[in-house]
Design a protein around this motif. Sequence first.
Motif, short mmCIF file in Angstrom:
data_model
loop_
_atom_site.label_atom_id
_atom_site.label_comp_id
_atom_site.label_asym_id
_atom_site.label_seq_id
_atom_site.Cartn_x
_atom_site.Cartn_y
_atom_site.Cartn_z
N ALA A 1 0.83 -1.10 -0.20
CA ALA A 1 -0.02 -0.25 -0.53
C ALA A 1 0.55 0.79 0.05
O ALA A 1 0.68 2.14 -0.94
CB ALA A 1 -1.27 0.09 1.09
N GLU A 2 2.17 1.46 0.60
CA GLU A 2 2.41 2.28 0.35
C GLU A 2 1.84 3.76 1.58
O GLU A 2 2.23 4.54 0.68
CB GLU A 2 3.84 2.70 -0.54
CG GLU A 2 4.12 1.61 -1.14
CD GLU A 2 5.19 1.74 -2.14
OE1 GLU A 2 4.81 2.63 -3.25
OE2 GLU A 2 6.68 1.68 -2.40
N VAL A 3 1.93 3.89 1.92
CA VAL A 3 0.30 3.84 2.40
C VAL A 3 0.96 6.03 2.88
O VAL A 3 0.63 6.73 2.29
CB VAL A 3 -0.27 4.18 4.03
CG1 VAL A 3 -1.14 5.69 4.69
CG2 VAL A 3 -1.11 2.28 4.48
N PHE A 4 2.37 5.84 3.63
CA PHE A 4 2.38 6.99 4.16
C PHE A 4 4.30 7.84 3.07
O PHE A 4 4.33 8.92 2.85
CB PHE A 4 3.68 7.50 4.86
CG PHE A 4 2.34 7.30 6.31
CD1 PHE A 4 1.05 8.57 6.01
CD2 PHE A 4 1.95 6.22 6.57
CE1 PHE A 4 0.01 8.55 7.51
CE2 PHE A 4 0.84 6.02 7.84
CZ PHE A 4 0.18 7.14 7.94
N PHE A 5 5.10 6.61 2.06
CA PHE A 5 5.71 7.00 1.66
C PHE A 5 5.63 6.40 0.41
O PHE A 5 5.28 4.47 0.13
CB PHE A 5 7.11 6.81 2.06
CG PHE A 5 7.09 7.87 2.97
CD1 PHE A 5 8.01 9.36 2.50
CD2 PHE A 5 7.09 7.49 4.42
CE1 PHE A 5 8.84 9.62 3.90
CE2 PHE A 5 7.35 8.13 5.35
CZ PHE A 5 7.70 9.71 4.86
N GLU B 1 -5.91 7.76 0.67
CA GLU B 1 -7.17 6.60 -0.37
C GLU B 1 -5.91 6.01 -0.51
O GLU B 1 -6.47 4.36 0.01
CB GLU B 1 -6.18 7.37 -1.82
CG GLU B 1 -7.65 8.84 -1.69
CD GLU B 1 -6.50 9.08 -2.80
OE1 GLU B 1 -5.76 9.00 -4.43
OE2 GLU B 1 -7.13 10.68 -3.64
N GLN B 2 -4.53 6.09 0.77
CA GLN B 2 -3.72 4.37 0.93
C GLN B 2 -3.96 3.91 1.77
O GLN B 2 -4.44 2.33 1.58
CB GLN B 2 -1.88 4.80 -0.02
CG GLN B 2 -1.85 5.50 -0.54
CD GLN B 2 -2.06 4.36 -1.96
OE1 GLN B 2 -2.81 4.82 -3.21
NE2 GLN B 2 -1.60 2.97 -2.16
N LEU B 3 -4.68 4.16 2.22
CA LEU B 3 -5.06 3.35 4.09
C LEU B 3 -6.24 2.28 3.56
O LEU B 3 -6.75 2.19 4.22
CB LEU B 3 -4.96 4.71 5.16
CG LEU B 3 -5.13 3.36 6.78
CD1 LEU B 3 -3.98 2.80 6.87
CD2 LEU B 3 -4.88 5.47 7.68
#
Length: 451
Positions: free
Chosen positions: A227-231, A248-250
Amino acid sequence: MKFAHDFKEILASQGFPAHWVTRAIPYSQLKKCLKKVQRELQDLGLDPETLRDLLDPDPSSSVALQYKLKATDSNFVRPKLTVNVHISDGVIVDASLTPTSRRFFERIASDLSVDRLLPTPFSERTITDMRQVEMPPPPADDATAPVPGGRVVYETIEVPLVFNSEFFDILQSEVNDLDALQVEEEKRMTTEVVQLGQEVSRVSKPTRFSKNDLARWRRIFELYLDAEVFFATHEHDHGPRTSKKALEQLQWFRAEVERRQLAHDFKLEESKMAFARFLSLNSSLLKNLQFQELNKLAVSKILKKFDKRTSLSVSKVFPTVLQPEGVLSRDMAKVVCAHMSQELVSVVPQLNDYLCPVCFSVAYRPVRLDCQHVFCIRCVIKIQRRQEKHCPLCRADVVLHASADNLDQKLEKYMKKYFSKEVKEKQRANDMERGLESFGPGYTPLECVIM
């Protein structure tokens, strides 16, 4: 007005903790102070148009107005407005001034003339320097000539700006307070990450006589890394995420976990509680990112408004004077995510970290060459049969020297414990390959039969 209202509404409606909201940038207070700054400058005859003329003078002009934001010994920003005035018998000698600029300097010159007659310093002007400088010859039609010898006297005057200083005192104090809040939140979340990592380690540790959720946590963390939520680490999309993209990723990660029913399949109640804490930790980190972006926007907006009303051009200067890396530049998401990687995600070993770099499957019966690179035993045997002596990764001359002594038994035991399913599959594949080599294409493995 619109941003001030929106800023207040967002702070009230986004579910930020109350102690965060009280420490947000006081945008309305700064706007009120800015009006005082504008009036103060206008009382001095320095409306935005005049300031624009004086701060961007003709290169040939020898009269200059300078405005600087300077960090003092206490690391607080101090605005400083100085005027260099060339005077000959109390008369302005520069002929290149605009009428507006000339009126301002005539007022300054008049104050200086009075100051010389007073026993105490003139209360509205601070004379900081007086020196003699070489002056270029005046134009032929200039009625004002320099003193003999081509030298004139100019005085550097600091114009006190009370409300200007008040504005930056408020702004810097609030920015520093926000930085302190970020440090507090970062410390709290990193502590929580360590505690959560210990919990996940307990519920995912393989044992012979009790249940564990190793496989489920591994699949959850695989999804989280994807997902690479924050990076982001892709070539076309890399670097820190905005709060909008992180949200969006989370949401995608949570939807995938739900779709695959990974959280529902936990065998242990402790795993369900740990997963809930993991989601809460990510939501808290997202809230911090949103709060930081909102306050950075508020700082940017108020500085642009300051520039528009004063023409003092501080929006680009202030952030670098306050902090070399910029205002509110602490990347808490980066720090906390690094702790997640070290203290949480790493407690559940990922298969990608234990693949043979030749066959890209689990390194069954791992062989550690003298160069310290690890391969599965089957791939090393094949390379030796081809009489290739160089390591496929670093090209060191180590392959033909490998023997049974190079088997990494500690790593083999670890992989059987944490990747038992993958190890068994690789063992069956190796047995099949050896059978085909020994008995030809018609080889069919026989299952054990209990008589």
